[in-house]
Design an enzyme around this catalytic site. Structure first.
Site, PDB file in Angstrom:
ATOM      1  N   PRO A  28     -20.435 -32.663 -77.443  1.00 45.10           N
ATOM      2  CA  PRO A  28     -21.195 -33.823 -77.912  1.00 45.10           C
ATOM      3  C   PRO A  28     -22.358 -34.218 -76.998  1.00 45.10           C
ATOM      4  CG  PRO A  28     -19.035 -34.488 -77.100  1.00 45.10           C
ATOM      5  CD  PRO A  28     -19.031 -32.990 -77.182  1.00 45.10           C
ATOM      6  N   ASN A  29     -23.415 -34.652 -77.647  1.00 45.45           N
ATOM      7  CA  ASN A  29     -24.632 -35.171 -77.000  1.00 45.45           C
ATOM      8  C   ASN A  29     -25.508 -34.085 -76.376  1.00 45.45           C
ATOM      9  OD1 ASN A  29     -24.139 -38.015 -77.529  1.00 45.45           O
ATOM     10  ND2 ASN A  29     -22.441 -37.801 -76.089  1.00 45.45           N
TER      11      ASN A  29
ATOM     12  N   ARG B 192     -32.224 -36.483 -72.933  1.00 48.24           N
ATOM     13  CA  ARG B 192     -31.046 -37.235 -72.510  1.00 48.24           C
ATOM     14  C   ARG B 192     -30.959 -37.271 -70.987  1.00 48.24           C
ATOM     15  NH1 ARG B 192     -24.885 -34.926 -72.520  1.00 48.24           N
ATOM     16  NH2 ARG B 192     -23.898 -36.853 -71.821  1.00 48.24           N
TER      17      ARG B 192
ATOM     18  N   TYR C  67     -29.620 -34.269 -66.363  1.00 48.02           N
ATOM     19  CA  TYR C  67     -29.434 -33.034 -67.123  1.00 48.02           C
ATOM     20  C   TYR C  67     -30.669 -32.142 -67.176  1.00 48.02           C
ATOM     21  CZ  TYR C  67     -25.132 -35.348 -68.446  1.00 48.02           C
ATOM     22  OH  TYR C  67     -23.907 -35.976 -68.405  1.00 48.02           O
TER      23      TYR C  67
ATOM     24  N   ASN D  74     -19.433 -25.594 -72.817  1.00 48.76           N
ATOM     25  CA  ASN D  74     -19.666 -26.865 -72.142  1.00 48.76           C
ATOM     26  C   ASN D  74     -19.091 -27.925 -73.071  1.00 48.76           C
ATOM     27  OD1 ASN D  74     -20.482 -29.249 -71.049  1.00 48.76           O
ATOM     28  ND2 ASN D  74     -22.584 -28.599 -70.623  1.00 48.76           N
TER      29      ASN D  74
ATOM     30  N   ALA E 288     -18.403 -34.462 -72.851  1.00 47.12           N
ATOM     31  CA  ALA E 288     -17.436 -35.525 -72.548  1.00 47.12           C
ATOM     32  C   ALA E 288     -16.015 -35.167 -72.970  1.00 47.12           C
ATOM     33  CB  ALA E 288     -17.867 -36.829 -73.206  1.00 47.12           C
TER      34      ALA E 288
ATOM     35  N   GLU F 100     -16.152 -22.123 -68.380  1.00 47.97           N
ATOM     36  CA  GLU F 100     -16.526 -23.527 -68.606  1.00 47.97           C
ATOM     37  C   GLU F 100     -17.779 -23.820 -67.772  1.00 47.97           C
ATOM     38  OE1 GLU F 100     -13.375 -26.164 -67.378  1.00 47.97           O
ATOM     39  OE2 GLU F 100     -14.682 -27.932 -67.361  1.00 47.97           O
TER      40      GLU F 100
ATOM     41  N   HIS G 148     -20.853 -26.755 -66.740  1.00 43.80           N
ATOM     42  CA  HIS G 148     -21.439 -28.097 -66.746  1.00 43.80           C
ATOM     43  C   HIS G 148     -22.799 -28.029 -66.081  1.00 43.80           C
ATOM     44  CE1 HIS G 148     -17.714 -29.742 -68.145  1.00 43.80           C
ATOM     45  NE2 HIS G 148     -17.110 -28.981 -67.256  1.00 43.80           N
TER      46      HIS G 148
ATOM     47  N   ARG H 103     -20.093 -37.086 -59.366  1.00 46.45           N
ATOM     48  CA  ARG H 103     -20.475 -38.197 -60.231  1.00 46.45           C
ATOM     49  C   ARG H 103     -19.318 -39.206 -60.334  1.00 46.45           C
ATOM     50  NH1 ARG H 103     -22.925 -35.918 -65.590  1.00 46.45           N
ATOM     51  NH2 ARG H 103     -23.451 -38.125 -65.794  1.00 46.45           N
TER      52      ARG H 103
END
Ligand code: DQA
Length: 146
Positions: free
Chosen positions: A11-12, A19, A24, A75, A78, A99, A101, A108
């Site tokens: 998502p996103n 964004r 990012y 990825n 969230a 995976e 990111h 963070r």
């Protein structure tokens, strides 16, 4: 026929480029997909892509990879921090998984430090920006002895 990799974006991530660019970066999702496509092609692999803001659609895509893909780059965005269902889907298909990111999730907010997905992944790459996807495809190719 060329072997295929499935690249899964959570998502996103459709908003990449605009964004929170300070976190990012400025690359768009299409820029990242093109990087994956080129890296995969250098190993004679083809890449398929899915992005969804809906957990069930991501799970459907992971399930459909069984029998069609040789490996998965994901990825989960969230859903990384919430989704036992994505973990279970990855375990169920039994394909090699990396995976990714874009950001260093460990530097963070504390809630980003835990991943439900990592125990189902062969490798985890965080904080390398878009290049992390390239490294992920490189690693899958190595796992596939290409
Ligand atoms: C992310 C990190 C997640 O914590 C976040 O929810 C995202 C993107 C990353 O690529 O850095 O949406 O997966």
């Amino acid at each position: 026929m060329a072997e295929r990799l499935l690249i899964v974006h959570g998502p996103n991530l459709n908003l990449l480029g605009t964004r929170e660019p300070e976190i990012y970066g400025s690359a768009t999702l299409e820029d990242i997909n093109e990087l994956c496509r080129r890296t995969a092609a250098s190993y004679g692999l083809e890449a398929d892509f899915v992005q969804s803001n809906h957990e069930g659609e991501l799970i459907d895509a992971i399930q459909a990879a069984a029998g069609t893909a040789a490996g998965i780059v994901i990825n989960p965005a969230a859903y990384t921090h919430t989704s036992a269902a994505i973990h279970d889907a990855l375990k169920a298909v039994g394909l090699p998984v990396v995976e990714v990111h874009l950001s260093n999730v460990h530097a963070r907010e504390p809630f980003r430090r835990h991943s439900y997905v990592s125990p189902a992944a062969n490798a985890v790459i965080a904080g390398a920006g878009p290049a992390g996807y390239q490294y992920a495809v490189d690693h899958l190719a190595a796992l596939l002895s290409l």
